[in-house]
Design an enzyme around this catalytic site. Structure first.
Site, mmCIF file in Angstrom:
data_model
loop_
_atom_site.group_PDB
_atom_site.id
_atom_site.type_symbol
_atom_site.label_atom_id
_atom_site.label_comp_id
_atom_site.label_asym_id
_atom_site.label_seq_id
_atom_site.Cartn_x
_atom_site.Cartn_y
_atom_site.Cartn_z
ATOM 1 N N GLY A 301 38.964 -9.649 12.041
ATOM 2 C CA GLY A 301 39.548 -8.931 13.171
ATOM 3 C C GLY A 301 38.975 -7.531 13.257
ATOM 4 N N GLU A 302 39.792 -6.591 13.714
ATOM 5 C CA GLU A 302 39.427 -5.177 13.822
ATOM 6 C C GLU A 302 38.380 -4.894 14.903
ATOM 7 O OE1 GLU A 302 38.113 -3.548 10.091
ATOM 8 O OE2 GLU A 302 39.838 -4.302 8.968
#
Length: 336
Positions: A301-302
Site C-alpha cells: 500500500g502507501e
C-alpha cells in the site's frame, strides 16, 4: 485523420518495430488521448496517502494493532517509510491526508487535515460511516484535489494507510463485483491461517448484519473507510480536472471501483500501476479488464506501486516526444 490514428501513426513510425515497446506504447497512446495532443507532458507529479482508522480493527481483523495507523503516519511525516524513499528517488511530491486517524497530529507541511472523525464506527454492529460523514469525505477530498490541480499537477497517485482497511475493501469488492467474500478476502498485513479464518467469519457476520446495500453510497456507509471514500471522491475530481490517475494496489483499486461505479469514464484517465500479492486485487483487475504496469508481488500500500511505476509512465512520454522517427533519423522502415 482522427487524433487516435495520428497518435498511433507517430508511435508506429518511431525507430523500432511496431509494438516493440509493449506496454509503454499503450501508455503513450492513453496519455496522448487524455491530453488531446501528440506531445504529452507530465507536470508536478504528486502522491497523496489517505490515512484513517477503522472501528472494526479492534475485533481482530488485522495482524497489527489499530495504533499502527497513527504510528505509520508519523513515519510518513518524518520521511522514514517506503513511499518516502521512492518518491524522493523519482522526484514525486508526497503528502499525507488525515481522513480520520484516531490521533491528533502536529502541524506539518506534509500533512493535510481532512479528518472526518477519529475512525469509523465498528461495522460489525453499526454503520461505519454516517450519511453526513460520507458527504464530508467527498467534499474534503474534492477540495484537496482541486488545490493540487491548481498548483500545476496533471498526474496524481493515491495511496492509503489504515489498519483493517483490506477488510473494508473486501466487503466493498464483494458487493460491487458480485463475488463471494472468499474470493475477495486475503491475508492483508500477514494473517496466519487461523487469523484469516477469524477474519472471514467476522466479515460474513458484517454482511449478514447489514444485508444487501441499496447502492454504492449505502455500501460505503455500511463498510466504511474514510480513506477509501475520500480516495474515491479524489479520483472522480482528478478525472474532472483531466489529470492522469495512478492507481496503487488493492485498497486504492477498490476505491477506484467505487469511483468507476459513479462515473465509468474515470477509467480513461486511470493507469493501474501494479498487481499486488493480495488475492482480491488480481480478481479486481480482471473484473475491470485492465493491464497493470508492474507485477512485483508487493502488498504494502502507501502508494508505493504508483511511485515505482511513475518512471515507466515518464518513459512512455519521453519516447513519444524525443525518440526519432524513421524519416527524421534516415533509417529505412521495413519493406513489407
Amino acid at each position: 485523420m482522427m487524433l487516435k490514428e495520428e497518435i498511433q501513426k507517430k508511435i508506429d513510425f518511431k525507430t523500432k518495430p511496431q509494438g516493440a515497446l509493449g506496454i509503454l506504447e499503450e501508455l503513450a497512446l492513453q496519455i496522448c488521448l487524455v491530453q488531446d495532443t501528440l506531445s504529452p507532458v507530465l507536470n508536478k507529479p504528486e502522491i497523496l496517502v489517505f490515512a484513517a482508522d477503522h472501528g472494526a480493527a479492534s475485533a481482530g481483523i488485522s495482524a497489527y494493532p489499530a495504533a499502527v495507523t497513527a504510528q505509520m503516519v508519523l513515519n510518513f511525516l518524518s520521511g522514514g517509510a517506503a513511499i518516502n524513499v521512492f518518491c524522493k528517488q523519482h522526484g514525486i511530491s508526497l503528502r499525507v491526508v488525515d481522513a480520520g486517524v484516531n490521533y491528533d497530529f502536529p502541524e506539518s507541511d506534509r500533512l493535510i487535515d481532512a479528518k472526518v472523525a477519529k475512525g469509523t464506527q465498528n461495522y460489525l454492529v453499526a454503520e461505519a460511516i454516517s450519511a453526513a460523514e460520507l458527504s464530508q469525505c467527498f467534499n474534503r477530498a474534492e477540495h484537496i484535489v482541486d488545490a493540487v490541480y491548481q498548483g500545476g499537477c496533471n498526474i496524481i497517485g493515491f495511496g492509503e494507510m489504515g489498519i483493517g482497511n483490506t477488510s473494508s475493501a473486501s466487503l466493498l469488492m464483494s458487493y460491487l463485483c458480485e463475488l463471494p467474500l472468499e474470493e475477495c478476502v486475503g491475508r492483508g498485513t500477514g494473517l496466519n491461517d487461523e487469523q484469516l479464518a477469524h477474519k472471514m467469519t467476522l466479515l460474513k457476520s458484517a454482511q449478514e448484519h447489514h444485508g444487501e446495500p441499496s447502492g454504492l453510497m449505502q455500501a460505503l456507509q455500511f463498510y466504511g473507510g474514510f480513506e477509501i471514500a475520500q480516495i474515491c471522491a479524489a479520483m472522480l475530481k482528478a478525472y474532472e480536472n483531466n489529470m492522469l490517475i495512478m492507481v496503487d494496489g488493492f485498497i486504492a483499486s477498490v476505491a477506484f471501483l467505487c469511483a468507476h461505479r459513479l462515473n465509468p469514464k474515470v477509467i480513461d484517465n486511470a493507469i493501474f500501476c501494479h498487481e499486488s500479492n493480495e488475492k482480491g486485487h488480481q480478481l479486481l483487475l480482471k473484473h475491470l479488464d485492465v493491464k497493470p504496469i508492474l507485477g512485483l508481488g508487493m502488498r504494502l500500500g502507501e502508494g508505493t506501486g504508483c511511485a515505482l511505476a511513475y518512471p515507466l509512465i515518464h518513459s512512455a512520454v519521453l519516447f513519444m516526444n524525443e525518440m526519432a522517427s524513421f524519416d527524421s533519423a534516415g533509417v529505412s522502415n521495413k519493406t513489407a
